[in-house]
Scaffold this active site. Sequence first.
Site, mmCIF file in Angstrom:
data_model
loop_
_atom_site.group_PDB
_atom_site.id
_atom_site.type_symbol
_atom_site.label_atom_id
_atom_site.label_comp_id
_atom_site.label_asym_id
_atom_site.label_seq_id
_atom_site.Cartn_x
_atom_site.Cartn_y
_atom_site.Cartn_z
ATOM 1 C CG ASN A 165 -1.749 1.229 1.364
ATOM 2 O OD1 ASN A 165 -1.849 2.021 0.425
ATOM 3 N ND2 ASN A 165 -2.370 1.408 2.519
ATOM 4 C CE LYS A 204 -0.073 3.354 4.720
ATOM 5 N NZ LYS A 204 -0.117 3.491 6.162
ATOM 6 C CG HIS A 222 -5.965 1.747 5.056
ATOM 7 N ND1 HIS A 222 -5.524 2.700 5.947
ATOM 8 C CD2 HIS A 222 -4.933 0.880 4.886
ATOM 9 C CE1 HIS A 222 -4.275 2.416 6.296
ATOM 10 N NE2 HIS A 222 -3.885 1.317 5.668
ATOM 11 C CD GLU A 233 -3.108 5.379 6.685
ATOM 12 O OE1 GLU A 233 -3.073 5.465 5.438
ATOM 13 O OE2 GLU A 233 -2.204 4.841 7.353
ATOM 14 C CD GLU A 255 -3.780 -2.762 7.131
ATOM 15 O OE1 GLU A 255 -2.647 -2.934 6.688
ATOM 16 O OE2 GLU A 255 -4.466 -1.747 6.877
ATOM 17 N N GLY A 282 2.169 1.932 10.696
ATOM 18 C CA GLY A 282 3.110 3.042 10.570
ATOM 19 C C GLY A 282 3.802 3.415 11.867
ATOM 20 C CB SER A 298 4.971 -2.116 11.884
ATOM 21 O OG SER A 298 4.553 -0.764 12.103
HETATM 22 C C1 PEP Z 1 -0.950 -0.036 5.945
HETATM 23 O O1 PEP Z 1 -1.072 1.137 5.778
HETATM 24 O O2 PEP Z 1 -1.791 -0.800 5.466
HETATM 25 C C2 PEP Z 1 0.179 -0.509 6.735
HETATM 26 C C3 PEP Z 1 0.122 -1.717 7.223
HETATM 27 O O3 PEP Z 1 1.241 0.361 6.943
HETATM 28 P P1 PEP Z 1 2.645 0.018 7.629
HETATM 29 O O4 PEP Z 1 3.134 -1.262 7.025
HETATM 30 O O5 PEP Z 1 3.525 1.165 7.275
HETATM 31 O O6 PEP Z 1 2.404 -0.130 9.083
#
Ligand code: PEP
Length: 252
Positions: free
Chosen positions: A11, A13, A97, A99, A169, A175, A215
């Site tokens: 992703n 973003k 997601h 976000e 998630e 992040g 992460s």
């Molecule tokens: C994501 O945004 O779906 C995500 C898992 O980000 P990160 O791997 O940076 O934590």
Amino acid sequence: MSRRRNIVAGNWKMNKDYEEGRSLARDIVAKLQPSDTLVILGAPYIHLKGVSHIISDINNLHLSAQNCHQEEGGAYTGEITAEMLSSVGCEYVILGHSERREYFGEDDTLIAAKIKRAQAAGLTPIFCCGEKLPSREAGEQEAVVGQQVKEALFGFSAEEVSKMVIAYEPVWAIGTGVTASPAQAQEMHAYIRGLLREQFGEEVADGMSILYGGSVKPANAEELFSQADVDGGLVGGASLKAEDFLAIIASM
Ligand code: PEP
């Protein structure tokens, strides 16, 4: 019914300009080893067509958007339909997601409408769910995720759900550099699969790919992916560097 696949989805973003995005896709194509793992690149809208040309000859490499609108078209300035995504070679779309939930006020009713539209356009939705830190600390993570899954997915038929991908998630891990432990990921994935089993039956539940996101890095991917109900990962930050993303794919 779909077959359960190992999947690593990136992703990107809101990162990388057009040429940087194409260059990342080229680097991935150049070094991707043939395998059974399905690899998905979740690029910004404006990159999709350019990236689709780069990856079109690679069998297990596919393209995803990060959102779409729930309507088929019309006066929604600045928005993108699922059909537009299909028309540029996009096959997947990340929906729900955290976000989008946090910054754009998306709830599971809206997410369900987007999933419906996406499937009507022939896209495979990657439905994201996950609890925030206070819920985890209060031990309420299953209640929160269970509600998201029920509200967003239980209005669909078994056939429709079997054509989706789910990404768990935990918001506290996105992040932040803090990853759920393999045991925490496994526990939640098994819980989600159990919900799917109760509602849609054994065959659907066993056939669904449930990805972990939060992460994921080359250093922790293998242990996470080795859990029985973790079928791969949705990767944010580490998907922006070809080397890291390829290492994560290789640990599948
Ligand atoms: C994501 O945004 O779906 C995500 C898992 O980000 P990160 O791997 O940076 O934590």
